[in-house]
Design an enzyme around this catalytic site. Structure first.
Site, PDB file in Angstrom:
ATOM      1  N   HIS A 148     -80.635  16.011 -64.177  1.00  0.00           N
ATOM      2  CA  HIS A 148     -79.592  16.932 -63.774  1.00  0.00           C
ATOM      3  C   HIS A 148     -78.110  15.717 -63.264  1.00  0.00           C
ATOM      4  CE1 HIS A 148     -82.671  19.777 -62.431  1.00  0.00           C
ATOM      5  NE2 HIS A 148     -81.709  20.677 -62.556  1.00  0.00           N
ATOM      6  N   ASP A 208     -82.212  23.230 -72.076  1.00  0.00           N
ATOM      7  CA  ASP A 208     -82.233  23.081 -70.445  1.00  0.00           C
ATOM      8  C   ASP A 208     -80.519  23.373 -70.298  1.00  0.00           C
ATOM      9  OD1 ASP A 208     -82.446  22.950 -67.686  1.00  0.00           O
ATOM     10  OD2 ASP A 208     -83.743  20.963 -67.787  1.00  0.00           O
TER      11      ASP A 208
END
Length: 353
Positions: free
Chosen positions: A190, A261
């Protein structure tokens, strides 16, 4: 140069999100765009059972066929909807610890967890959860941690298979993540670009082992990792034709849907701007790309991106629509199998609280 009009697919290759508890006009317009094929929900989209059901009904009413509605709802710290209609689900590591004590009981509890997870989501109009996590618990990952079932790939495969069986019994498919494996690296994709420097054979024997087990044949979808395996390919797995084409589709024979993702994550930044990221993901073999928490990037993408998406991708997206056994949350509350499964889940969750 003249750009072609966006493809008028039944469900497009882009999954976006929404800001709050109900749709605004800009969101309704955005979700009607032909490139958009799905919506991912977050904790900010949930107040209670009635509100969530109203929101998903509103989303479904925008398009025909309806958009795919998904959520990251694994259990433990990654459970977007809590209380007010939803059971507290244990982290998957709790099932791994239960396995170490009693294999049979752990498998039964994993099946019950999958059933409760899927039945509650489906009763509120959610088609799909991005679960199970098939990453191995090496003990050092900042982002995986107790989301993983176990260090042993065969235990991971067995528990994930039982979880998937429970989800399927309730009417929901499952999505394995993060292929080929995010558990070994410490960095969180992330906020970083993780690099895993192990060789292919090690990854194949360890991290990919669950995908070679029966769970691999149960998966409706797979989500690759934003991790670079630099001894294998210079690109992160989600942008790699080797990992998605040669390995996942080729050696493993996977025929389901491949989701990227979230393309706004730091691990995706290597591919360039949002249009380049989406195109790189599709070129590598992704059927659907996720763009979360940045609606301006969704608008940029639908304004500039003209993907040539295979018909097989649209068919795979359509196949993931949930098939709920219970029409709504009220009907679910009356179902004896649900109450029995929920009691098993609650017992495990209380043991690990």
């Amino acid at each position: 140069m003249t750009h072609r009009a966006p493809l008028a697919l039944p469900r497009g290759p882009l999954m976006a999100d929404v800001e709050g508890l109900a749709l605004g006009k800009a969101e309704r317009d955005r979700l009607r765009h032909p490139l958009v094929g799905g919506v991912i929900l977050f904790a900010r989209n949930f107040a209670d059972s009635e509100q969530l059901a109203a929101l998903t009904a509103e989303i479904r009413a925008l398009r025909e066929p309806a958009l795919l509605i998904a959520v990251d709802h694994e259990g433990g710290r990654v459970q977007r909807f809590r209380d007010r209609g939803f059971t507290h689900l244990p982290p998957m590591r709790a099932l791994g610890r239960a396995w170490d004590e009693d294999h049979v009981a752990a498998l039964d509890c994993a099946r019950a967890t999958g059933y409760v997870l899927a039945a509650e989501l489906l009763a509120h109009g959610v088609d799909l959860s991005f679960t199970p996590v098939l990453d191995l618990d090496y003990g050092g990952s900042r982002v995986i941690g107790d989301r993983a079932f176990h260090r042993d790939p065969q235990v991971v495969a067995s528990l994930a298979s039982a979880l998937a069986a429970g989800m399927r019994e309730a009417g929901m498919g499952c999505v394995g993540k993060h292929f080929p494996g995010h558990g070994f690296v410490e960095a969180d994709s992330h906020v970083d670009l993780p690099v895993d420097s192990r060789d292919f054979d090690t990854i194949w024997e360890e991290d990919i082992a669950p995908y070679r087990h029966r769970i691999g044949r149960q998966l409706s979808g797979v989500m690759p990792a934003h991790v670079i395996y630099d001894k294998v390919d210079a690109q992160p797995a989600g942008f790699s034709r080797f990992w998605l084409g040669d390995v996942l589709r080729g050696r493993l024979g996977f025929q389901g849907l491949i989701f990227s993702d979230d393309l706004t994550m730091e691990g995706a930044s290597v591919a360039g701007d949002i249009v380049a990221r989406a195109q790189a993901a599709v070129d590598a073999g992704c059927d659907m790309v996720l763009v979360c928490n940045q609606p301006e990037r969704v608008d940029e993408l639908v304004g500039r991106w003209r993907p040539d998406v295979a018909a097989t991708s649209a068919a795979r997206i359509a196949a993931l629509r949930g098939r709920p056994r219970y029409a709504d949350a009220f009907e679910l509350e009356l179902a004896e199998p649900y109450h029995h499964a929920r009691a098993q889940v609650a017992a495990l969750a209380s043991d690990t609280a």
